[in-house]
Design a protein around this motif. Structure first.
Motif, PDB file in Angstrom:
ATOM      1  N   GLU A 197       0.948  -1.284   0.084  1.00 26.05           N
ATOM      2  CA  GLU A 197       0.069   0.065  -0.096  1.00 26.05           C
ATOM      3  C   GLU A 197       0.793   1.403   0.090  1.00 26.05           C
ATOM      4  O   GLU A 197       0.403   2.348  -0.331  1.00 26.05           O
ATOM      5  CB  GLU A 197      -0.983  -0.086   1.276  1.00 26.05           C
ATOM      6  N   PRO A 235      -1.271 -10.016   1.713  1.00 28.96           N
ATOM      7  CA  PRO A 235      -2.477  -9.337   1.512  1.00 28.96           C
ATOM      8  C   PRO A 235      -2.891  -8.875  -0.402  1.00 28.96           C
ATOM      9  O   PRO A 235      -3.893  -9.157  -0.691  1.00 28.96           O
ATOM     10  CB  PRO A 235      -2.627  -8.007   2.318  1.00 28.96           C
ATOM     11  N   PRO A 278     -10.273  -2.600   2.550  1.00 31.19           N
ATOM     12  CA  PRO A 278     -10.190  -3.672   3.624  1.00 31.19           C
ATOM     13  C   PRO A 278     -11.162  -4.741   3.058  1.00 31.19           C
ATOM     14  O   PRO A 278     -12.100  -4.846   2.252  1.00 31.19           O
ATOM     15  CB  PRO A 278     -10.843  -3.145   4.914  1.00 31.19           C
ATOM     16  N   ARG A 287      -5.637 -10.328  -2.813  1.00 36.44           N
ATOM     17  CA  ARG A 287      -6.329  -9.620  -3.594  1.00 36.44           C
ATOM     18  C   ARG A 287      -6.337  -9.867  -5.098  1.00 36.44           C
ATOM     19  O   ARG A 287      -7.249  -9.862  -5.766  1.00 36.44           O
ATOM     20  CB  ARG A 287      -6.225  -8.120  -3.175  1.00 36.44           C
ATOM     21  N   ARG A 334     -11.891 -13.842   1.998  1.00 42.41           N
ATOM     22  CA  ARG A 334     -11.347 -12.948   1.206  1.00 42.41           C
ATOM     23  C   ARG A 334     -11.064 -13.675  -0.314  1.00 42.41           C
ATOM     24  O   ARG A 334     -11.453 -13.197  -1.447  1.00 42.41           O
ATOM     25  CB  ARG A 334     -10.041 -12.408   1.322  1.00 42.41           C
TER      26      ARG A 334
END
Length: 472
Positions: free
Chosen positions: A350, A425, A458, A429, A463
């Motif tokens: 990020e 993460p 988030p 995604r 997921r």
């Protein structure tokens, strides 16, 4: 033709997971191992696994892992018969192969002259064309802006300037309009000079809707050249691979057959020895392929091929380097199922994928039923700030691509790393995107989705859509 020369003691001139992976194969073959370490890696996993570790300098790579003299002296001083460079660092430096030959040490890789030929992108393009392998329309050398301008008018926009002496995106510039041409040329030339000490450029037509396909080759000095199938390395960010898979099931089968043969033809034409990878760009709009480059060493993603074929590529490298013939014929190579590899790095995705060194306080690997994990990390390991940020490679095998995608998502969900920020993460995604599942991607896709404002929003608890089912 030189005689077979057994390898009894091997210097592993690398660090991290590839060093640990080479050492493990050597153990199974009864070959002693010595690993080079910097001061920062004295207590690393490879140092513990090897029969002996030799410190060759401080943490700074240029004063340790990239010091050819120190590396060769380590091999001589420890009585090693051979040296394996792994990937990265000195693995594609012809000077190291030449220094080993001069010292009477077996270099586990191609001859120095082969590395020189194929390491120069202009010469490699010419060799590919001579072998009948399609190359991207362009020009093999643009010495000045006048020539660049003339070629640009001939092949049209968009186009690419690329550095002749290197890769990894350095010295590479995209030109989409005539107004960008001069600035891109000058910037690419300056970057190439700074990165590789050589500002020579070549120019190619830009293929916008491209997949990146590479063919694994093995060749011995007795004239046998094999392919071990191919890998699809389309998911990239800034020209660095993120997720690799195999086989290339999303490319038409007749074209895949031509790709494989082209790789073998090129390797044979240059008298290639040992393991290597011939890389291609697949133009999805035109349904055609073009030569990209040859990597004259083992690849980060070689476990994809190993899991597909059951062949230990490092063991075959050692066999070829010792002068023995390959025990395989092309008809012995069988690809079973589908394999996906995810590279997990200590990076804050990020925050622009900023490196995130530090101490790992929790390390819980996913279940091993369908997972191979290549790593040098563990709970308590301190990720140093001096080197590549890769922590592990997660390799997942399925009966077909659908199952492999589901299992990869489940394995990423189950993998827990704390203490340092990682790309876990980000990968969760990425693999959860419907475009990945369907294969509707190209080499620019990752950059596009990361730029979406909602990409780093988030995630809900479930997921990955198939994670729960695949994990059960």
């Amino acid at each position: 033709m030189s005689a077979t020369r057994p390898i009894r003691r091997l210097l592993v001139a690398n660090r991290g997971e590839i060093a640990a992976r080479i050492i493990r194969t050597c153990r199974g073959l009864g070959i002693e191992t010595v690993v080079t370490v910097s001061e920062a890696d004295r207590d690393s996993l490879p140092a513990r696994l090897a029969d002996r570790a030799v410190c060759i300098g401080p943490a700074r790579a240029t004063a340790s892992y990239l010091d050819i003299g120190a590396v060769v002296m380590a091999a001589i001083g420890t009585g090693c018969d051979a040296l394996h460079p792994g990937f990265g660092f000195l693995s594609e430096r012809a000077e190291l192969a030449a220094a080993c030959a001069k010292a009477g040490i077996i270099f586990v890789g191609p001859r120095a002259e082969t590395i020189r030929q194929l390491g120069n992108k202009i010469e490699a393009r010419a060799l590919a064309a001579a072998a009948g392998v399609p190359i991207v329309p362009g020009d093999n050398s643009v010495a000045d802006f006048a020539r660049a301008e003339a070629v640009a008018r001939e092949i049209g926009m968009p186009l690419l300037f690329k550095a002749a002496a290197g890769g990894g995106g350095r010295g590479m510039k995209i030109v989409r309009s005539e107004g960008e041409l001069r600035s891109a040329f000058e910037t690419a030339r300056a970057e190439a000079q700074a990165a590789f000490g050589d500002g020579t450029l070549y120019i190619e037509r830009l293929i916008s809707d491209a997949r990146h396909i590479e063919v694994q080759i093995l060749a011995d000095r007795h004239g046998t050249v094999l392919h071990l199938g191919e890998r699809d390395c389309t998911l990239q960010r800034r020209h660095q691979k993120i997720v690799e898979e195999g086989p290339a099931s999303l490319v038409p089968a007749p074209l895949v057959a031509r790709l494989r043969q082209a790789a073998v033809d090129l390797a044979r034409s240059v008298g290639y020895e040992n393991a290597g990878t011939v890389e291609f760009i697949y133009d999805q709009q035109r349904q055609d392929f073009f030569f990209l480059e040859v990597n004259t060493r083992i690849q980060v993603e070689h476990p994809v091929t190993e899991e597909l074929t059951g062949i230990d590529i490092v063991a075959e490298q050692l066999r070829v380097a010792a002068g023995a013939p390959l025990t395989l014929a092309q008809e012995d190579v069988r690809l079973c199922g589908h394999v996906i590899e995810c590279r997990i790095n200590a990076e804050a995705a990020e925050a622009g994928f900023r490196p995130a060194p530090g101490r790992i306080t929790r390390w819980k690997a996913p279940p091993q039923d369908f997972v191979r994990l290549d790593t040098h990390c563990h709970e308590g390991y301190v990720v140093p700030p001096f080197y590549d940020s890769m922590l592990a490679k997660l390799i997942v095998h399925g009966a077909d691509r659908t199952e492999a995608v589901a299992r990869a998502g489940a394995a990423l969900e189950a993998f827990e790393i704390e203490g340092v920020e990682t790309t876990l993460p980000f990968l969760r995604r990425l693999l959860a995107r419907p475009e990945f599942a369907s294969g509707a991607v190209n080499t620019r896709w990752v950059e596009a989705v990361v730029a979406e404002p909602s990409f780093f929003a988030p995630l809900p608890p479930a997921r990955h859509p198939a994670a729960a089912e695949a994990a059960s």
